[in-house]
Design a protein around this motif. Structure first.
Motif, PDB file in Angstrom:
ATOM      1  N   GLN A   2     -49.666 -10.989  26.904  1.00 32.06           N
ATOM      2  CA  GLN A   2     -48.358 -11.516  27.271  1.00 32.06           C
ATOM      3  C   GLN A   2     -47.251 -10.613  26.761  1.00 32.06           C
ATOM      4  OE1 GLN A   2     -48.692 -15.491  25.718  1.00 32.06           O
ATOM      5  NE2 GLN A   2     -48.620 -16.310  27.771  1.00 32.06           N
ATOM      6  N   GLN A   3     -46.148 -10.611  27.501  1.00 35.42           N
ATOM      7  CA  GLN A   3     -45.027  -9.743  27.129  1.00 35.42           C
ATOM      8  C   GLN A   3     -44.239 -10.304  25.956  1.00 35.42           C
ATOM      9  OE1 GLN A   3     -42.345  -8.645  30.313  1.00 35.42           O
ATOM     10  NE2 GLN A   3     -42.593  -6.626  29.390  1.00 35.42           N
ATOM     11  N   THR A   4     -43.721  -9.410  25.130  1.00 32.95           N
ATOM     12  CA  THR A   4     -42.872  -9.825  24.006  1.00 32.95           C
ATOM     13  C   THR A   4     -41.423  -9.566  24.376  1.00 32.95           C
ATOM     14  OG1 THR A   4     -44.607  -9.112  22.502  1.00 32.95           O
ATOM     15  CG2 THR A   4     -42.424  -9.441  21.547  1.00 32.95           C
ATOM     16  N   THR A   5     -40.567 -10.542  24.099  1.00 32.42           N
ATOM     17  CA  THR A   5     -39.133 -10.359  24.328  1.00 32.42           C
ATOM     18  C   THR A   5     -38.437 -10.205  22.980  1.00 32.42           C
ATOM     19  OG1 THR A   5     -39.206 -11.685  26.339  1.00 32.42           O
ATOM     20  CG2 THR A   5     -37.050 -11.428  25.291  1.00 32.42           C
ATOM     21  N   ILE A   6     -37.618  -9.171  22.862  1.00 26.35           N
ATOM     22  CA  ILE A   6     -36.895  -8.955  21.610  1.00 26.35           C
ATOM     23  C   ILE A   6     -35.407  -9.253  21.835  1.00 26.35           C
ATOM     24  CG2 ILE A   6     -36.292  -7.289  19.796  1.00 26.35           C
ATOM     25  CD1 ILE A   6     -38.934  -5.846  20.385  1.00 26.35           C
ATOM     26  N   ILE A   7     -34.896 -10.240  21.073  1.00 22.83           N
ATOM     27  CA  ILE A   7     -33.481 -10.614  21.167  1.00 22.83           C
ATOM     28  C   ILE A   7     -32.769 -10.105  19.922  1.00 22.83           C
ATOM     29  CG2 ILE A   7     -31.846 -12.548  21.310  1.00 22.83           C
ATOM     30  CD1 ILE A   7     -34.087 -14.205  22.596  1.00 22.83           C
ATOM     31  N   ILE A 107     -39.199 -12.295  19.625  1.00 18.41           N
ATOM     32  CA  ILE A 107     -38.803 -11.826  18.303  1.00 18.41           C
ATOM     33  C   ILE A 107     -37.281 -11.806  18.253  1.00 18.41           C
ATOM     34  CG2 ILE A 107     -38.856  -9.919  16.643  1.00 18.41           C
ATOM     35  CD1 ILE A 107     -41.456  -8.966  18.016  1.00 18.41           C
ATOM     36  N   ILE A 108     -36.724 -12.533  17.274  1.00 19.10           N
ATOM     37  CA  ILE A 108     -35.276 -12.459  17.060  1.00 19.10           C
ATOM     38  C   ILE A 108     -35.057 -11.419  15.967  1.00 19.10           C
ATOM     39  CG2 ILE A 108     -33.198 -13.725  16.380  1.00 19.10           C
ATOM     40  CD1 ILE A 108     -34.720 -16.341  17.096  1.00 19.10           C
ATOM     41  N   LEU A 109     -34.314 -10.381  16.295  1.00 23.08           N
ATOM     42  CA  LEU A 109     -34.042  -9.306  15.340  1.00 23.08           C
ATOM     43  C   LEU A 109     -32.581  -9.409  14.933  1.00 23.08           C
ATOM     44  CD1 LEU A 109     -34.916  -6.669  13.924  1.00 23.08           C
ATOM     45  CD2 LEU A 109     -34.156  -5.467  15.975  1.00 23.08           C
ATOM     46  N   GLU A 110     -32.334  -9.459  13.609  1.00 22.98           N
ATOM     47  CA  GLU A 110     -30.979  -9.736  13.134  1.00 22.98           C
ATOM     48  C   GLU A 110     -30.512  -8.651  12.163  1.00 22.98           C
ATOM     49  OE1 GLU A 110     -28.811 -10.953   9.831  1.00 22.98           O
ATOM     50  OE2 GLU A 110     -30.633 -12.159   9.736  1.00 22.98           O
ATOM     51  N   MET A 124     -34.620  -3.655  22.600  1.00 24.76           N
ATOM     52  CA  MET A 124     -34.161  -5.037  22.767  1.00 24.76           C
ATOM     53  C   MET A 124     -33.991  -5.410  24.234  1.00 24.76           C
ATOM     54  SD  MET A 124     -31.313  -5.060  19.787  1.00 24.76           S
ATOM     55  CE  MET A 124     -31.611  -3.896  18.464  1.00 24.76           C
ATOM     56  N   ASP A 125     -34.419  -6.633  24.550  1.00 22.52           N
ATOM     57  CA  ASP A 125     -34.281  -7.130  25.923  1.00 22.52           C
ATOM     58  C   ASP A 125     -32.953  -7.848  26.119  1.00 22.52           C
ATOM     59  OD1 ASP A 125     -37.169  -6.668  26.932  1.00 22.52           O
ATOM     60  OD2 ASP A 125     -37.386  -7.581  24.966  1.00 22.52           O
ATOM     61  N   MET A 126     -32.413  -8.368  25.027  1.00 25.23           N
ATOM     62  CA  MET A 126     -31.131  -9.073  25.108  1.00 25.23           C
ATOM     63  C   MET A 126     -30.357  -8.797  23.818  1.00 25.23           C
ATOM     64  SD  MET A 126     -30.319 -13.117  25.189  1.00 25.23           S
ATOM     65  CE  MET A 126     -31.561 -13.575  26.333  1.00 25.23           C
ATOM     66  N   LYS A 127     -29.071  -8.432  23.965  1.00 23.61           N
ATOM     67  CA  LYS A 127     -28.293  -8.085  22.778  1.00 23.61           C
ATOM     68  C   LYS A 127     -27.096  -9.033  22.635  1.00 23.61           C
ATOM     69  CE  LYS A 127     -28.203  -3.559  23.994  1.00 23.61           C
ATOM     70  NZ  LYS A 127     -29.240  -3.588  25.035  1.00 23.61           N
ATOM     71  N   VAL A 172     -20.128  -0.919  12.791  1.00 23.29           N
ATOM     72  CA  VAL A 172     -20.494  -2.242  13.320  1.00 23.29           C
ATOM     73  C   VAL A 172     -19.610  -2.631  14.503  1.00 23.29           C
ATOM     74  CG1 VAL A 172     -20.920  -4.673  12.766  1.00 23.29           C
ATOM     75  CG2 VAL A 172     -21.308  -2.905  11.013  1.00 23.29           C
ATOM     76  N   GLU A 173     -18.301  -2.601  14.282  1.00 24.12           N
ATOM     77  CA  GLU A 173     -17.375  -3.027  15.342  1.00 24.12           C
ATOM     78  C   GLU A 173     -17.569  -2.214  16.640  1.00 24.12           C
ATOM     79  OE1 GLU A 173     -15.569  -5.760  14.934  1.00 24.12           O
ATOM     80  OE2 GLU A 173     -14.683  -5.601  16.943  1.00 24.12           O
ATOM     81  N   PRO A 174     -17.681  -0.856  16.555  1.00 24.99           N
ATOM     82  CA  PRO A 174     -17.879  -0.105  17.809  1.00 24.99           C
ATOM     83  C   PRO A 174     -19.193  -0.434  18.521  1.00 24.99           C
ATOM     84  CG  PRO A 174     -17.259   1.378  16.004  1.00 24.99           C
ATOM     85  CD  PRO A 174     -17.550   0.052  15.389  1.00 24.99           C
ATOM     86  N   SER A 175     -20.195  -0.943  17.767  1.00 24.86           N
ATOM     87  CA  SER A 175     -21.494  -1.223  18.394  1.00 24.86           C
ATOM     88  C   SER A 175     -21.444  -2.492  19.249  1.00 24.86           C
ATOM     89  CB  SER A 175     -22.600  -1.323  17.335  1.00 24.86           C
ATOM     90  OG  SER A 175     -22.550  -2.558  16.665  1.00 24.86           O
ATOM     91  N   LYS A 176     -20.324  -3.218  19.152  1.00 23.45           N
ATOM     92  CA  LYS A 176     -20.157  -4.424  19.970  1.00 23.45           C
ATOM     93  C   LYS A 176     -20.250  -4.090  21.461  1.00 23.45           C
ATOM     94  CE  LYS A 176     -16.399  -6.841  18.942  1.00 23.45           C
ATOM     95  NZ  LYS A 176     -15.126  -7.554  19.033  1.00 23.45           N
ATOM     96  N   LYS A 177     -19.874  -2.855  21.802  1.00 19.60           N
ATOM     97  CA  LYS A 177     -19.853  -2.482  23.231  1.00 19.60           C
ATOM     98  C   LYS A 177     -21.247  -2.507  23.857  1.00 19.60           C
ATOM     99  CE  LYS A 177     -19.804   2.557  22.536  1.00 19.60           C
ATOM    100  NZ  LYS A 177     -19.422   2.699  21.131  1.00 19.60           N
ATOM    101  N   TYR A 178     -22.282  -2.482  23.024  1.00 19.72           N
ATOM    102  CA  TYR A 178     -23.647  -2.513  23.564  1.00 19.72           C
ATOM    103  C   TYR A 178     -24.145  -3.933  23.835  1.00 19.72           C
ATOM    104  CZ  TYR A 178     -23.630   2.306  21.976  1.00 19.72           C
ATOM    105  OH  TYR A 178     -23.310   3.613  21.779  1.00 19.72           O
TER     106      TYR A 178
END
Ligand code: CTP
Length: 206
Positions: A2-7, A107-110, A124-127, A172-178
């Motif tokens: 099964q596929q893994t989704t990384i959020i 997987i929730i990556l924080e 990551m599949d969702m950011k 951190v702040e500039p990475s919001k664009k991703y």
């Protein structure tokens, strides 16, 4: 297999990433959804004294062993168990212990810096970026660091002004664009939380 989704859940210090990640995870079983924190991968500094370790910059991308995290995420995606490091904020060092982490569908990556590294970002599949006002973030951090991370008021203020704030503005702040989704107010945004829960539920039903 099964596929893994990384959020990915990013955002500044004290923004509420942990609260959001935990509330999202609570809606599911330990077999289906796990949380991994970039913080677990802060580098070990056994070569330095405690005093020297307190003076390091922990808000620069180099403070993390991101290559190990990437390796672990790839292994989890292949259905393999990993052993993640354990980090102590009161000792400013890894403890030397490891924790077994079994693969899961989601997987929730924080972490503050997870969108900054391209290779990590591409896994990551969702950011999701948690966007909380800076005054709220520093107040939360102050209380948490004194109560839970064994810090003095003076050390939190010094660290915030010397490294946390400038590095936040640089990385951190500039990475919001991703981000695919930006969530205001962090873990207390019930509407956003419900949307994430529904998304994960439909992923697990696929
Ligand atoms: N940090 C520290 N001392 C260390 C290692 C890290 O003070 N030895 C700090 C860094 O300065 C960084 C912060 O830990 O800013 C990262 O954790 P943070 O994002 O504040 O905590 P989380 O619980 O992951 O997130 P949130 O507050 O959003 O829930």
């Amino acid at each position: 297999m099964q596929q893994t989704t990384i959020i990915g859940i990013a955002g500044g210090t004290g923004s509420g990433k942990t609260t959001l990640a935990k509330k999202l995870k609570t809606a599911f079983s330990d077999e289906d959804v796990i949380i991994l924190c970039h913080d677990y991968y802060y580098r070990a500094h056994d070569e330095l004294s405690y005093e020297e370790r307190t003076r390091l910059d922990y808000d620069h991308p180099d403070a993390f062993e991101t290559t190990l995290l990437i390796d672990h995420l790839k292994k989890l995606r292949q259905g393999k168990t990993i052993y993640r490091p354990v980090y102590s904020f009161s000792d400013y060092n890894r403890t030397g212990d490891v924790v077994e982490v079994k693969p899961a569908r989601v997987i929730i990556l924080e972490g503050i810096m997870i969108f900054e590294d391209r290779a990590l970002r591409e896994l990551m599949d969702m950011k999701v970026f948690v966007d909380t006002d800076a005054d709220v973030r520093i107040l939360r951090r102050l209380v948490r660091d004194v109560k839970e991370r064994g810090r003095s008021l003076d050390s939190v203020v010094r660290q915030y002004l010397e490294t946390v704030k400038p590095m936040h503005e640089q990385f951190v702040e500039p990475s919001k664009k991703y981000a695919d989704i930006i969530i205001p107010r962090g873990g207390h945004n019930q509407v956003a939380l419900n949307m994430l829960i529904n998304r994960v539920r439909s992923l697990l039903d696929e």
